[in-house]
Scaffold this active site. Structure first.
Site, PDB file in Angstrom:
ATOM      1  N   PRO A 117       0.831  -1.081  -0.030  1.00  0.00           N
ATOM      2  CA  PRO A 117       0.190   0.023   0.157  1.00  0.00           C
ATOM      3  C   PRO A 117       0.657   1.235   0.026  1.00  0.00           C
ATOM      4  O   PRO A 117       1.913   1.320   0.288  1.00  0.00           O
ATOM      5  CB  PRO A 117      -0.676  -0.283   1.259  1.00  0.00           C
ATOM      6  CG  PRO A 117       0.277  -0.739   2.366  1.00  0.00           C
ATOM      7  CD  PRO A 117       1.013  -1.840   1.349  1.00  0.00           C
ATOM      8  N   THR A 119       0.143   3.885   2.132  1.00  0.00           N
ATOM      9  CA  THR A 119       0.315   4.329   3.444  1.00  0.00           C
ATOM     10  C   THR A 119       1.467   3.973   4.162  1.00  0.00           C
ATOM     11  O   THR A 119       2.074   4.581   5.012  1.00  0.00           O
ATOM     12  CB  THR A 119      -1.080   3.917   4.084  1.00  0.00           C
ATOM     13  OG1 THR A 119      -1.209   2.430   3.983  1.00  0.00           O
ATOM     14  CG2 THR A 119      -2.290   4.657   3.878  1.00  0.00           C
ATOM     15  N   ASN A 120       2.001   2.490   3.979  1.00  0.00           N
ATOM     16  CA  ASN A 120       3.000   2.099   4.556  1.00  0.00           C
ATOM     17  C   ASN A 120       4.083   1.328   3.427  1.00  0.00           C
ATOM     18  O   ASN A 120       4.375   0.312   3.870  1.00  0.00           O
ATOM     19  CB  ASN A 120       2.851   0.902   5.706  1.00  0.00           C
ATOM     20  CG  ASN A 120       1.830   1.605   6.931  1.00  0.00           C
ATOM     21  OD1 ASN A 120       1.888   2.894   7.634  1.00  0.00           O
ATOM     22  ND2 ASN A 120       0.462   1.022   6.774  1.00  0.00           N
ATOM     23  N   GLY A 198      -6.505  -1.812   0.376  1.00  0.00           N
ATOM     24  CA  GLY A 198      -7.643  -1.554   0.618  1.00  0.00           C
ATOM     25  C   GLY A 198      -8.616  -2.934   0.501  1.00  0.00           C
ATOM     26  O   GLY A 198      -8.224  -3.614  -0.058  1.00  0.00           O
ATOM     27  N   GLY A 216      -8.217  -7.261   6.501  1.00  0.00           N
ATOM     28  CA  GLY A 216      -9.346  -6.517   6.471  1.00  0.00           C
ATOM     29  C   GLY A 216      -9.273  -5.126   6.790  1.00  0.00           C
ATOM     30  O   GLY A 216      -8.207  -4.712   7.362  1.00  0.00           O
ATOM     31  N   CYS A 249      -3.809   1.010  10.000  1.00  0.00           N
ATOM     32  CA  CYS A 249      -5.030   0.573  10.235  1.00  0.00           C
ATOM     33  C   CYS A 249      -5.261  -0.029  11.365  1.00  0.00           C
ATOM     34  O   CYS A 249      -6.542   0.004  11.693  1.00  0.00           O
ATOM     35  CB  CYS A 249      -5.203  -0.677   9.088  1.00  0.00           C
ATOM     36  SG  CYS A 249      -4.161  -2.023   9.454  1.00  0.00           S
ATOM     37  N   GLU A 339     -13.727   4.564   9.466  1.00  0.00           N
ATOM     38  CA  GLU A 339     -12.258   4.591   9.432  1.00  0.00           C
ATOM     39  C   GLU A 339     -11.994   5.822   8.864  1.00  0.00           C
ATOM     40  O   GLU A 339     -12.262   6.323   8.012  1.00  0.00           O
ATOM     41  CB  GLU A 339     -11.869   3.212   8.632  1.00  0.00           C
ATOM     42  CG  GLU A 339     -10.219   3.092   8.770  1.00  0.00           C
ATOM     43  CD  GLU A 339      -9.668   2.149   7.939  1.00  0.00           C
ATOM     44  OE1 GLU A 339      -8.768   1.633   8.457  1.00  0.00           O
ATOM     45  OE2 GLU A 339      -9.964   1.828   6.732  1.00  0.00           O
ATOM     46  N   LEU A 418      -1.903  -7.653   9.338  1.00  0.00           N
ATOM     47  CA  LEU A 418      -2.752  -8.070  10.568  1.00  0.00           C
ATOM     48  C   LEU A 418      -3.796  -8.872  10.148  1.00  0.00           C
ATOM     49  O   LEU A 418      -4.750  -8.305   9.533  1.00  0.00           O
ATOM     50  CB  LEU A 418      -2.899  -6.816  11.396  1.00  0.00           C
ATOM     51  CG  LEU A 418      -1.721  -5.684  11.867  1.00  0.00           C
ATOM     52  CD1 LEU A 418      -2.288  -4.557  12.396  1.00  0.00           C
ATOM     53  CD2 LEU A 418      -0.607  -6.432  12.506  1.00  0.00           C
TER      54      LEU A 418
END
Length: 481
Positions: A117, A119-120, A198, A216, A249, A339, A418
């Site tokens: 992703p 984001t990280n 996502g 998820g 997340c 979220e 995770l």
């Protein structure tokens, strides 16, 4: 070059990279445990040494988060992950049980398709490379297009170490032309998918026909129960929610507290950097939170409170760390119940822990079921009730949920993928680790003779039982006569 050409190029690249990875894997499988460990340790050391540079590069390219926090994630992905897996046996014979006469043999999953992703980006790439190689696999990365440069930089570092160690460089490769079609082709060609991203990406991974490990969405509630140390709870929540501007997340998305302590919780939240939105400012922030068709507005992802306030054209005091909304419900029409990967958080007041339990369930069902739940409490009975009843894979107690979930402040497996269990549509509820990327072949020796059991042994036992029963009946009849 038009879009169709790029899609075709991406698909061809995916096939080519998987073929190269299979060739490299054949050579890698000849290495023993010590050579594999030496290689993985060298990669962990090299990426840790360049953790700051990679962190700065990720922020510069994506615009998400803070480099200081991405540095910590890069070190988690390199140093902490290596410390966790270094003693794990993953090559050859894992166990030889002479009593049960079973031998466990490690077999790599094969070529891993690793989806990364934005984001990280750098930390997830480091982490997935280490756990894949430790398990004896090759890995092909499919980067988010907006993070292509920094992800490629990580892969270049890793390939440099591979070359120095005399290992095939194509054990680790990255797509230069990422696209949806190319990623789909990669997932079809690979042996196992390791997906982080996502909901659409995760759904595609599980629908590809290839075995997948995906995660998820997170919509993490955190309950401050009346027995909690309130100031400490708020401090942990703010440290967590502001870590990398909320891009993890597992960061808190809504605070729930009991009415009996609600005013104290609010006062502590304001004193430590929370700012409650009301009236027109709240309306303006809600207006930029989501896209027209629903779903989180990507423009606010990884943004701090001051930036979000500027985007919404509102004034907030200096020093504000998070923007808070006292939300009235849960669902589509209540954006703070969803979220929010940024410095926004919802706030709810309930009468007691029973109502908190019900509200947490509703929030989880609104986009985070199976993921993570936080609780701040000194009441072990309440903590156990939450543990027994909440559909999450991680219940984090008296710790920041961001840091706790990935193993920074807890003894959970250090991980950046995770699992959410079957409740969250995931094939595992664990923090994904090297052991999830191994096949185990079991060699089992025969320990009994089935023909003897089924004939002589059973018939003899049956005959003895009948004779004894007949004797007992005859003795009882004689006594009656």
């Amino acid at each position: 070059m038009n879009m169709v050409d790029i899609d075709l190029l991406s698909m061809q690249e995916a096939r080519s990279l998987v073929r190269s990875a299979r060739t490299a894997l054949a050579a890698y499988m000849e290495m023993d445990q010590s050579k594999v460990d030496g290689l993985v340790e060298a990669i962990a050391s090299r990426t840790a040494a360049q953790a700051e540079e990679l962190a700065r590069m990720a922020v510069e390219e994506t615009g998400f988060g803070k480099w200081q926090d991405k540095l910590q994630k890069n070190l988690l992905a390199s140093e902490r992950v290596w410390q966790h897996i270094r003693g794990l046996k993953t090559i050859g014979i894992l166990e030889d049980d002479r009593v049960k006469r079973i031998i466990a043999v490690a077999a790599p999953a094969g070529v891993i398709a690793a989806l990364i992703p934005s984001t990280n980006p750098t930390s997830t790439t480091i982490y997935k490379a280490l756990i894949s190689l430790k398990a004896g696999n090759a890995v092909v990365f499919s980067p988010h297009p907006s993070a292509l440069k920094c992800i490629t930089a990580v892969v270049d570092i890793i390939r440099g170490v591979l070359a120095e160690k005399g290992a095939p460089q194509d054990l680790v490769t990255v797509m230069c032309y990422p696209s949806i079609q190319g990623t789909q082709e990669l997932m079809r060609e690979a042996d196992l998918i390791l997906a982080t991203g996502g909901p659409a990406m995760i759904k595609a991974a599980y629908s590809s026909g290839t075995p997948a490990l995906g995660v998820g969405a997170g919509n993490v509630p955190v309950f401050i129960e009346r027995s909690a140390d309130i100031d400490a709870a708020i401090r942990r929540i703010l440290v967590s929610k502001t870590f990398d501007n909320g891009t993890v997340c597992a960061s808190e998305q809504a605070i729930i507290t009991e009415r009996v302590v609600a005013e104290r919780v609010k006062a502590s939240l304001v004193a430590q950097g929370g700012h409650f939105l009301e009236g027109e400012p709240l309306k303006r922030v809600k207006a930029i939170m989501e896209r027209a068709g629903g779903g989180m507005n990507p423009a606010i992802v990884g943004r701090d409170a001051q930036t979000i306030a500027q985007m919404a054209c509102i004034d907030i005091p200096q020093g504000v760390k998070v923007l808070v909304c006292e939300e009235k419900g849960v669902g589509r029409e209540f954006p703070f119940s969803k979220e929010k990967l940024c410095a926004l958080i919802g706030f709810y007041t309930v009468e007691d822990w029973h109502q908190a339990c019900e509200l947490c369930f509703k929030l989880l069902r609104n986009g985070g079921i199976g993921h993570t739940l936080g609780i701040h409490s000194e009441n072990e009975e309440v903590i156990r009730e939450f543990a027994l009843k909440k559909p999450v894979s991680r219940l984090l107690v008296n710790t920041p949920t961001t840091h706790g979930a990935v193993g920074l402040t807890t003894n959970l497996t250090p991980s950046l993928t995770l699992g959410c269990g079957t409740a969250g549509g995931s094939s595992t509820s664990d923090n994904v680790d090297t052991i999830h990327l191994l096949n185990i072949r079991r060699v089992a020796y025969g320990v009994t003779d089935p023909s003897a059991d089924c004939t002589n042994g059973r018939e003899s036992a049956s005959s003895v039982d009948v004779d004894r029963l007949t004797g007992l009946i005859m003795e009882r009849l004689r006594a009656l006569i």
